[in-house]
Each structure stands twice: as structure tokens, then as C-alpha cells.
Design a protein around this motif. Structure first.
Motif, mmCIF file in Angstrom:
data_model
loop_
_atom_site.group_PDB
_atom_site.id
_atom_site.type_symbol
_atom_site.label_atom_id
_atom_site.label_comp_id
_atom_site.label_asym_id
_atom_site.label_seq_id
_atom_site.Cartn_x
_atom_site.Cartn_y
_atom_site.Cartn_z
ATOM 1 N N SER A 96 -7.951 -2.234 2.755
ATOM 2 C CA SER A 96 -6.543 -1.994 2.505
ATOM 3 C C SER A 96 -5.674 -2.836 3.446
ATOM 4 O O SER A 96 -4.695 -3.458 3.035
ATOM 5 C CB SER A 96 -6.301 -0.490 2.661
ATOM 6 O OG SER A 96 -4.960 -0.208 2.786
ATOM 7 N N LYS A 117 0.757 5.503 -11.911
ATOM 8 C CA LYS A 117 -0.440 4.661 -11.911
ATOM 9 C C LYS A 117 -0.258 3.703 -13.068
ATOM 10 O O LYS A 117 -0.509 4.055 -14.225
ATOM 11 C CB LYS A 117 -1.669 5.555 -12.099
ATOM 12 C CG LYS A 117 -2.975 4.860 -12.014
ATOM 13 C CD LYS A 117 -4.128 5.853 -11.937
ATOM 14 C CE LYS A 117 -5.430 5.101 -11.957
ATOM 15 N NZ LYS A 117 -6.543 5.881 -11.473
ATOM 16 N N THR A 174 -8.785 -3.479 -8.118
ATOM 17 C CA THR A 174 -8.109 -2.511 -7.242
ATOM 18 C C THR A 174 -6.631 -2.429 -7.619
ATOM 19 O O THR A 174 -6.070 -1.338 -7.724
ATOM 20 C CB THR A 174 -8.266 -2.918 -5.762
ATOM 21 O OG1 THR A 174 -9.654 -2.906 -5.430
ATOM 22 C CG2 THR A 174 -7.534 -1.966 -4.840
ATOM 23 N N ALA A 175 -6.013 -3.594 -7.854
ATOM 24 C CA ALA A 175 -4.581 -3.604 -8.199
ATOM 25 C C ALA A 175 -4.321 -3.004 -9.583
ATOM 26 O O ALA A 175 -3.216 -2.553 -9.868
ATOM 27 C CB ALA A 175 -4.031 -5.023 -8.128
ATOM 28 N N ASP A 180 -5.774 -0.379 -10.575
ATOM 29 C CA ASP A 180 -6.077 1.043 -10.446
ATOM 30 C C ASP A 180 -5.230 1.761 -9.397
ATOM 31 O O ASP A 180 -5.427 2.952 -9.171
ATOM 32 C CB ASP A 180 -7.552 1.182 -10.050
ATOM 33 C CG ASP A 180 -8.293 2.090 -10.999
ATOM 34 O OD1 ASP A 180 -7.741 2.380 -12.074
ATOM 35 O OD2 ASP A 180 -9.405 2.510 -10.658
ATOM 36 N N CYS A 181 -4.323 1.052 -8.760
ATOM 37 C CA CYS A 181 -3.572 1.670 -7.661
ATOM 38 C C CYS A 181 -2.425 2.530 -8.207
ATOM 39 O O CYS A 181 -2.134 2.516 -9.391
ATOM 40 C CB CYS A 181 -3.014 0.578 -6.757
ATOM 41 S SG CYS A 181 -1.750 -0.418 -7.558
ATOM 42 N N SER A 182 -1.811 3.290 -7.325
ATOM 43 C CA SER A 182 -0.628 4.078 -7.692
ATOM 44 C C SER A 182 0.582 3.606 -6.901
ATOM 45 O O SER A 182 0.470 3.233 -5.733
ATOM 46 C CB SER A 182 -0.830 5.558 -7.379
ATOM 47 O OG SER A 182 -1.675 6.174 -8.299
ATOM 48 N N ILE A 217 2.444 1.782 -2.035
ATOM 49 C CA ILE A 217 1.307 1.663 -2.947
ATOM 50 C C ILE A 217 0.127 2.384 -2.309
ATOM 51 O O ILE A 217 -0.132 2.209 -1.113
ATOM 52 C CB ILE A 217 0.936 0.185 -3.195
ATOM 53 C CG1 ILE A 217 2.154 -0.590 -3.706
ATOM 54 C CG2 ILE A 217 -0.207 0.072 -4.188
ATOM 55 C CD1 ILE A 217 1.916 -2.091 -3.851
ATOM 56 N N ASP A 254 -4.087 4.222 -2.966
ATOM 57 C CA ASP A 254 -5.368 4.161 -3.673
ATOM 58 C C ASP A 254 -5.846 2.709 -3.788
ATOM 59 O O ASP A 254 -5.903 2.144 -4.872
ATOM 60 C CB ASP A 254 -5.254 4.832 -5.054
ATOM 61 C CG ASP A 254 -6.632 5.118 -5.650
ATOM 62 O OD1 ASP A 254 -7.636 4.740 -5.015
ATOM 63 O OD2 ASP A 254 -6.697 5.682 -6.749
ATOM 64 N N LEU A 255 -6.164 2.150 -2.640
ATOM 65 C CA LEU A 255 -6.548 0.732 -2.580
ATOM 66 C C LEU A 255 -8.009 0.541 -2.189
ATOM 67 O O LEU A 255 -8.350 -0.328 -1.386
ATOM 68 C CB LEU A 255 -5.620 -0.002 -1.606
ATOM 69 C CG LEU A 255 -4.151 -0.017 -2.037
ATOM 70 C CD1 LEU A 255 -3.258 -0.599 -0.950
ATOM 71 C CD2 LEU A 255 -3.977 -0.787 -3.348
#
Ligand code: ATP
Ligand code: ZN
Ligand code: MG
Ligand code: MG
Length: 464
Positions: free
Chosen positions: A63, A143, A393-394, A396-398, A431, A433-434
Motif C-alpha cells: 500500500s 467500490k 488492486t485498483a 477492487d479498491c474502495s 482510497i 482496500d489495497l
């Protein structure tokens, strides 16, 4: 936080995803994110404390050293890997069990390692002075998922250039019982930069949040997906919560009218937060990649607009990182195989190629310095694989948008009908959830992609 004096009564259930369960502190703006594992996979998942700690430290490094430079310093908060007393973790797990949604209970919280990730609670504004006496802060979590259509020449199915992954995946999930209703949300509308399209995308998220949309008030989740939700009643309840933030207290509007106004105000604040940037420049979006045929928006709205995002706004940063996946899984898969072959021949190079980390500055360099053309090298293949994982990852992030009202309260009751002064807002955007996506999951991604596409073709285009 004193790690040796942890008391489960200071913590409560906050939420969870597929990989982790989150508890929040009742006094301080902090959360603990604990890993979960599937009950079927219990043997494999019992990591030693050292392994689990390493795993969480990897998430922190990734992260910090990889995602932060790509997504922008200001959006990412530092986390810290912590070791907790096992007794505390076990009590906590018992305490939160009854709060967990049934659909998430196929996995259990890790109570063996005692390791967790400690993060600031982004649903609260710890540093804000003005919200204390006023209304509790609101936080909107989105998300957004993947915001572009692939333009890779490796794509074999034409439909992938017309309908976005999220919209195709919806049909797949509906058929497999994951959701009962289709969401009308399309990520390409959200990422379009066009305010009208974005507003409709957010409206669709509110109407069918699934796991793409949540609202918190004072740190408590007040709106999210419910399985058998009565949407209209939920929307009314939501509007009740939001009324004091968006309507003057003496407003004479009737219930239905005011719900509409209030939700519309909320949507406008979200749109401004998503587009806010100090940089006057724009990122222009290429025409072929911003329109999804499955989106229900009026065709004229899709056609007659100029699509761009303010440079460095949160959507621009996320989209730019997602687009590091520029070969599509179909173009990446052969490169993954090249890496696998190379690792078979030279197993010792696994660590210098940083296949499983460590997620240092030099991992980021492998991503940034990857050649643009395939020169047949292992460096190219590894660089593309790393880029793909970062893009995942990008995707799926919030995004967390925390909103506080500031001052101006006195003006609220005056001049009701004419031009009631609205409360003013300050917001901060982050942002979360990384997590790194595992290298090993690439073959699975490849199979899933063809399943989703084939299912979509079969279920929606009977003549194909
Ligand atoms: P996913 O299935 O999306 O990959 P995950 O298992 O990786 O999810 P997270 O998304 O990190 O888990 O966390 C689950 C939820 O907990 C989030 O959707 C968010 O609502 C909440 N959450 C996580 N981190 C924080 C934070 N720092 N502050 C406030 N809420 C948080
Ligand atoms: Zn779409
Ligand atoms: Mg998540
Ligand atoms: Mg996650």
C-alpha cells in the motif's frame, strides 16, 4: 492503543469483505482489520504468527511503496501491522459473530495468529474540529470496479470491446445466485467525468448497492445492501437520515418531494468530491473506451459529450492505475506462462524478480520501467505481470468520501421558501482496500474471464 491492555468491549463489528473482517474502536477513530479464511481451507490457512505478521506487513508495504505513489499520496493512509493478545482476538471473534451477515459466514476470522492491520477509521474524521458539536460526519463508500473497456489487440471476443466487465459479470452473478437483482450501475458512467452520467451511476448504486455502495453516519453503517430489501422503504429511511444535512430544518416540502431533493443533493456532493482536484489540467478519455452498450443511459447522453476527468482527481488516479492492465488478461496469460517457464528453469530468480514481493521501491520500478514493446525478455513478462496485479488492486479498491457540515447553522431557519441557505460541507477523499492480488491467481482470472464472457454471450445474445 496499548496492545497489552486490549479489551473486546472497546471494539465493535464494523464490516467485512471477502478477505477481512473489520472492527472499530468505540472511542478512537481506529479500526482493526483481521484476516479471514475459508472453513474448507482451514489447514492451509493456519499460518504461524510470524507468517501472518509477514503477510500483513506485505500489505502495508504494498500500500505504502507501490499503490501510494501510483494513486497519490493524499488518498492513502498508512496502516500498521500489529500483534494482538490471542485472548482478546478470541473474545472479539465471539462478540462479532452474531453481527455478521449470513452470506459472509462461509469464512471465519483468523483467531490463531493474533495479527491484524490497524488503520485510521475513515468513516470518522478524527482531525476535524467542526464536526464535534455539529452533526456526525457522513461517509460514502464506493467500490467503483473497472472503469474502461479493453483496447488490447489480444482480445478475442468482440463483445469485450462493447460491454464492460462489471455489466457482464452482473449477468453471471445473477445466474449463479450471488445477487437476486441486476444492478443498473455501470462503472463507465461513473468514470466518464460527465456530471449527468456520474449522477445516474450514483443513483443506480443507491437503488441497488450490492457490495459497491455504503453510507455511514458517525461511523455507523446506515445504508448498504440487504438481501430482501424493500428498496423504497430503505430509501425513505435513508432520506430521513440525510434530511438534516441537506435540507433547511424548517423546510415545508412534503415527504416524497423532500426525499428526492435530499438524495439528489447527496449525489451532487458525491460527484463534486469524486471530481475535485487542484490541478486545472484534464485527462481526456478516448472515445472508444467510455461507452458500455449495457449501460441503460440514453444514447444521446453517451454520444454527445466530451469525456474527460480533472487530472489527479480520485477517479483519474484510480482509472490511470487500472489501465496499467493494457494487454487484457488474454494478452497477459502467455506472459504469465513465460514467467512460469522461467521460474521452472531458474527457481532461484523468484526472489530477485520479486514475484511474491517484497513490495519495495524496486518493485515499483519494475512496473514503471517495463518496456512498452515485447522484446521477448523475462523482464518484460515480469513487468507486465506486476502491472496487471497492480491494476487488479485498483479495480477492487474502495473510495471513501467523508463529509462534515461546517458552521452556517444559524442561517438554516431563515427565509425558508425563497433561498434557504444550505449547510456547507467539507469533505475528504481516501482510497482503501489495497491488498496485493496473488500472482498465483492469474490462471484463475483467465478462466473466470472466459466464463463470464461466454455466459454473457449465451444469456443475452441468443443468435451468437
Ligand atoms: P473485498 O472483498 O472488497 O476485497 P476486503 O475483505 O479486502 O474486501 P476491506 O474492503 O478492506 O476488506 O474492508 C471491508 C470493509 O470494512 C470495507 O468495505 C469498509 O466498509 C470497512 N473498512 C475497511 N477499512 C476501513 C477503514 N480504514 N476505515 C473505515 N472502514 C473501513
Ligand atoms: Zn457497463
Ligand atoms: Mg473491499
Ligand atoms: Mg480486498
Amino acid at each position: 492503543m496499548e496492545l497489552d491492555k486490549m479489551d473486546e468491549n472497546d471494539w465493535k463489528y464494523h464490516g467485512e469483505g471477502n478477505k477481512s473482517l473489520v472492527v472499530s474502536n468505540v472511542q478512537h477513530a481506529r479500526v482493526l482489520r483481521l484476516l479471514k479464511y475459508s472453513t474448507e481451507d482451514a489447514e492451509n490457512s493456519h499460518k504461524t504468527t510470524e507468517q501472518a505478521f509477514r503477510h500483513i506487513q506485505n500489505i502495508v508495504d504494498y500500500s505504502q511503496n507501490v499503490m501510494k505513489p501510483l494513486l497519490g499520496e493524499k488518498f492513502i493512509h498508512n496502516g500498521e501491522a500489529v500483534k494482538l493478545p490471542l485472548d482478546f482476538v478470541r473474545q472479539l471473534s465471539l462478540k462479532v459473530q452474531q453481527e455478521r451477515p449470513e452470506s459472509r459466514c462461509d469464512k471465519v476470522m483468523d483467531t490463531f495468529s493474533g495479527c491484524a492491520l490497524c488503520l485510521p477509521n475513515l468513516t470518522q474524521l478524527s482531525s476535524c474540529c467542526c464536526c464535534r458539536e455539529h452533526r456526525p460526519p457522513l461517509c460514502i463508500e464506493i467500490k467503483p470496479k473497472c472503469g474502461f473497456l479493453p483496447s488490447s489487440r489480444h482480445v478475442t471476443k468482440e463483445i469485450k470491446n462493447q460491454v464492460c466487465r462489471f455489466c457482464m459479470h452482473q449477468h453471471f452473478k445473477l445466474a449463479h445466485g450471488k445477487w437476486k437483482r441486476l444492478s443498473r450501475y455501470c462503472p463507465l458512467d461513473l468514470f466518464s467525468g460527465n456530471k449527468q452520467r456520474m449522477s445516474l451511476a450514483i443513483k443506480h448504486l443507491i437503488e441497488e448497492p450490492q457490495n459497491n455502495f455504503k453510507i455511514f453516519k458517525g461511523g455507523e453503517c446506515i445504508y448498504s445492501c440487504k438481501d430482501d430489501a424493500d428498496v423504497l422503504q430503505d430509501l425513505d429511511e435513508l432520506a430521513q437520515h440525510l434530511r438534516p444535512y441537506f435540507l433547511p430544518s424548517g423546510s415545508l416540502m412534503n415527504g416524497h418531494q423532500s426525499s428526492k431533493v435530499v438524495l439528489n443533493e447527496l449525489i451532487q456532493v458525491i460527484v463534486s468530491a469524486l471530481l475535485s482536484s487542484w490541478d486545472p489540467r484534464k485527462t481526456h478519455l478516448s472515445e472508444g473506451r467510455v461507452r458500455c452498450e449495457a449501460s441503460l443511459l440514453h444514447r444521446d447522453l453517451l454520444r454527445n459529450t466530451n469525456h474527460c476527468l480533472p487530472k489527479d482527481c480520485v477517479l483519474d488516479k484510480i482509472l490511470g492505475t487500472q489501465m496499467l492492465d493494457n494487454l487484457d488478461i488474454e494478452g497477459l496469460n502467455p506472459l504469465f506462462k513465460r514467467v512460469e517457464q522461467h521460474l521452472q528453469d531458474f527457481p532461484k530468480e523468484r526472489s530477485s524478480l520479486q514475484i511474491d514481493g517484497p513490495y519495495t521501491h524496486s518493485f515499483l520500478e519494475k512496473i514503471q520501467k517495463c518496456p512498452t514493446e515485447d522484446d521477448g525478455s523475462i523482464e518484460y513478462a515480469v513487468g507486465k505481470v506486476h502491472q496487471y496485479r497492480v491494476a487488479m488492486t485498483a479495480k477492487d479498491c474502495s473510495i471513501m468520501i467523508t463529509i462534515a457540515t461546517c458552521g452556517e447553522e444559524d442561517g438554516l431557519d431563515q427565509s425558508l421558501e425563497i433561498q434557504p441557505s444550505k449547510p456547507r460541507f467539507t469533505y475528504s477523499v481516501s482510497i482503501l482496500d489495497l491488498d496485493p492480488k496473488p500472482y498465483e491467481s492469474i490462471p484463475h482470472q483467465s478462466r473466470l474471464d472466459s466464463k463470464i464472457v461466454n455466459h454473457y454471450l449465451r444469456s443475452t445474445l441468443p443468435n451468437n
